[in-house]
Write an enzyme that holds these catalytic residues in place. Structure first.
Site, short mmCIF file in Angstrom:
data_model
loop_
_atom_site.label_atom_id
_atom_site.label_comp_id
_atom_site.label_asym_id
_atom_site.label_seq_id
_atom_site.Cartn_x
_atom_site.Cartn_y
_atom_site.Cartn_z
N THR A 190 4.92 15.15 -1.63
CA THR A 190 4.63 13.86 -2.24
C THR A 190 5.92 13.09 -2.35
O THR A 190 6.64 13.24 -3.32
CB THR A 190 4.10 14.09 -3.65
OG1 THR A 190 3.02 14.97 -3.59
CG2 THR A 190 3.68 12.77 -4.29
N LYS A 194 -0.89 4.85 4.05
CA LYS A 194 -1.41 5.30 2.76
C LYS A 194 -1.33 4.16 1.74
O LYS A 194 -2.23 3.96 0.93
CB LYS A 194 -0.63 6.52 2.28
CG LYS A 194 -1.16 7.03 0.96
CD LYS A 194 -0.82 8.47 0.70
CE LYS A 194 -1.41 8.86 -0.65
NZ LYS A 194 -1.32 10.27 -0.94
N LYS A 206 1.81 1.30 -9.00
CA LYS A 206 3.03 1.42 -8.21
C LYS A 206 2.73 1.14 -6.73
O LYS A 206 3.47 0.42 -6.06
CB LYS A 206 3.64 2.81 -8.37
CG LYS A 206 4.93 3.03 -7.58
CD LYS A 206 5.20 4.49 -7.36
CE LYS A 206 4.25 5.03 -6.31
NZ LYS A 206 4.22 6.42 -6.03
#
Lengths: 228, 291
Positions: free
Chosen positions: B85, B171, B239
């Site tokens: 991640t 993403k 975010k």
């Protein structure tokens, strides 16, 4: 089934309109997409003449209509609704009875508001993938695999990427619905910033002459000017 | 993820070597025949392809580039697949370090199928075991082709997107669309309730039509109850929207819907909802009476 409040009112109230022949024992089912106030007005016109009224706007566009797959959002007189069920079963795949007149109109507007905002969000995503050097068809594939997958993205995505917007639901009608939904929010002091932004995009698309294209033509508003 | 991954390589009859900060976590794999090495460096030195899966950028950098890190064991002919991640910058940093050894690098970002949480791997393990993962990869194409058969067993779908950074970009865009969808859905639920409709009927009507998405069906009922069990934290959604706005600015593209949605998530954060599920954005639309 008329496309806007003015037409629906006209058909009901004008000379040679429905109300001239309305009387006891007759029923009027209005499948137009209008605001709640218009629907209530027509309902009062009908019932004051002894008639029975049901509003029954539909969700779904050209193809679902052709295939008898519309969603019917009825409200008004329950007895008339029960009598209409056999007809609704032919026209659509599911019908809802939502209570008092105005509720069908409101439900339709809320659904179309979400649809209009979703189309804008989707369009922004397609353009951003392309501008970032990615293949937008990959975005379509990824979206179609996950929790966000929906028939509208699947159906409209490919043609949007080709700048094709064959009208299934004209943009001018979608913008009208956004405007009516915002008015509903306005009346009830409901905050709707995303819908407001989407409405602006549809207005811009109309000013670009895209009103008669499919509402997916709003995609043209996120594209920059074409470079030679 | 570990077990699912191991099953994948086991089917291909590869030799599997493992390492974890907490050695006991490797025991199930060791009992299945995996070899244990004492450090990432040793794993990398021993294997043709090293797959790394860490929960945060600091760990990812440490395992790759730190003392006894994997980079020390890499070299020409070897490959490093980073499923951690991390943000774009960290991924590029690790990539540079790995490529400097002569090895090839592939970044992999994950989505879970049919889970409203498009979250990093830290979280539900079940989709991984059931092969319900979607892999977005970018970097060395021949390394991608090398591990493609493994990804096919471990997951539902895989995509190769091009150069390093493109996986993270894709993403971001997907999460931007998701954030906008959740924001408009919230507006719809609020509006329906305020005008005297039953919001759960709205959810049902939506599920019958063209805009029916699993996310609405899954989140709608709990949102109506003002419950937001965390699958994808709101702070991460905000975010990602912020990063998407930055990306759009860099390519001069207006994204008014995403911008409006971002404002709602910011309001929700200011209400203390950062750690709730991103569906808590609906709270930003509710009027809070001033005392």
């Amino acid at each position: 089934m008329l496309s806007d409040p003015a037409a629906a009112i006209s058909v009901a109230f004008d000379k040679d309109g429905i109300l001239e022949e309305m009387c006891n024992g007759k029923g009027y089912i209005d499948m137009s997409t209008v605001d709640a106030e218009t629907s209530i007005k027509i309902s009062e016109g009908v019932t004051s003449k002894g008639g029975r009224f049901l509003e029954a706007p539909v969700s779904g566009s050209k193809k679902p209509a052709e295939d008898g797959q519309l969603i019917i959002l009825a409200a008004g007189e329950k007895g008339l609704y029960d009598e209409a069920i056999p007809i609704f079963d032919v026209l659509g795949k599911k019908s809802f009875f939502l209570g008092q007149v105005g509720n069908g109109a409101k439900m339709k507007l809320v659904v179309n508001m979400i649809m209009g905002s979703m189309m804008n969000g989707f369009s922004e995503g397609l353009e951003l993938t392309e501008k970032s050097g990615l293949d937008p068809r990959t975005l379509l594939d990824v979206l179609d695999l996950g929790a966000m997958a929906n028939p509208m993205f699947k159906m409209k995505g490919p043609s949007m990427l080709k700048s094709n917007y064959p009208p299934a639901f004209p943009l001018k009608h979608q913008q009208k619905d956004m405007r009516l939904a915002l008015a509903l929010g306005d009346e009830n002091a409901v905050s709707m910033p995303v819908a407001a932004a989407a409405n602006e995009a549809f207005k811009k698309a109309r000013s670009m002459g895209l009103g008669d294209q499919d509402f997916s033509a709003v995609h043209e508003t996120v594209k920059g000017p074409k470079h030679p | 993820m570990f077990i699912g991954g191991y099953r994948a390589v086991y089917k291909f009859k590869c030799d599997v070597t493992v390492w974890n900060r907490t050695k006991s976590k490797c025991d199930p794999l060791i009992s299945l025949g995996a070899t244990y090495k004492a450090s990432p460096e040793e794993v990398a030195a021993y294997c043709d392809v090293t797959i790394a899966m860490l929960a945060d950028p600091n760990s990812a950098v440490d395992i790759a580039c730190g003392k006894n890190g994997a980079a020390n064991g890499m070299g020409p002919g070897k490959g490093y697949v980073d499923v951690s991640t991390v943000d774009d910058g960290t991924s590029k940093l690790i990539c540079e370090r790995i490529k400097a050894t002569g090895a090839s690098f592939l970044e992999v970002l994950l989505f879970f199928f049919a889970s409203p949480s498009l979250a990093p791997v830290s979280g539900s393990k079940k989709p991984a075991e059931d092969g319900q993962l979607i892999f977005l990869t970018a970097g060395d194409q021949s390394l991608y082709e090398r591990v493609a058969p493994l990804l096919e067993i471990m997951g539902k779908s895989k995509f190769y997107l091009g150069d390093i950074g493109k996986g993270a970009t894709m993403k971001l865009v997907v999460n931007m669309v998701m954030g906008s969808m959740m924001a408009t859905f919230s507006e719809g639920l609020m509006l329906s309730e305020k005008v005297g409709l039953d919001p759960s009927v709205l959810v049902e009507v939506i599920s019958q039509g063209a805009i029916s998405a699993p996310m609405y069906r899954l989140k709608g009922p709990s949102m109506i109850q003002s419950q937001y069990p965390t699958a994808f934290p709101l702070k991460h959604q905000q975010k990602d929207l912020r990063l998407a706005l930055g990306l759009a600015e860099s390519v001069s593209q207006p994204i008014p819907i995403a911008a409006a949605a971002n404002e709602l998530y910011k309001v929700a954060k200011s209400q203390g909802l950062s750690d709730e599920d991103f569906s808590a954005v609906i709270e930003a639309l509710k009027s809070k009476t001033k005392e």
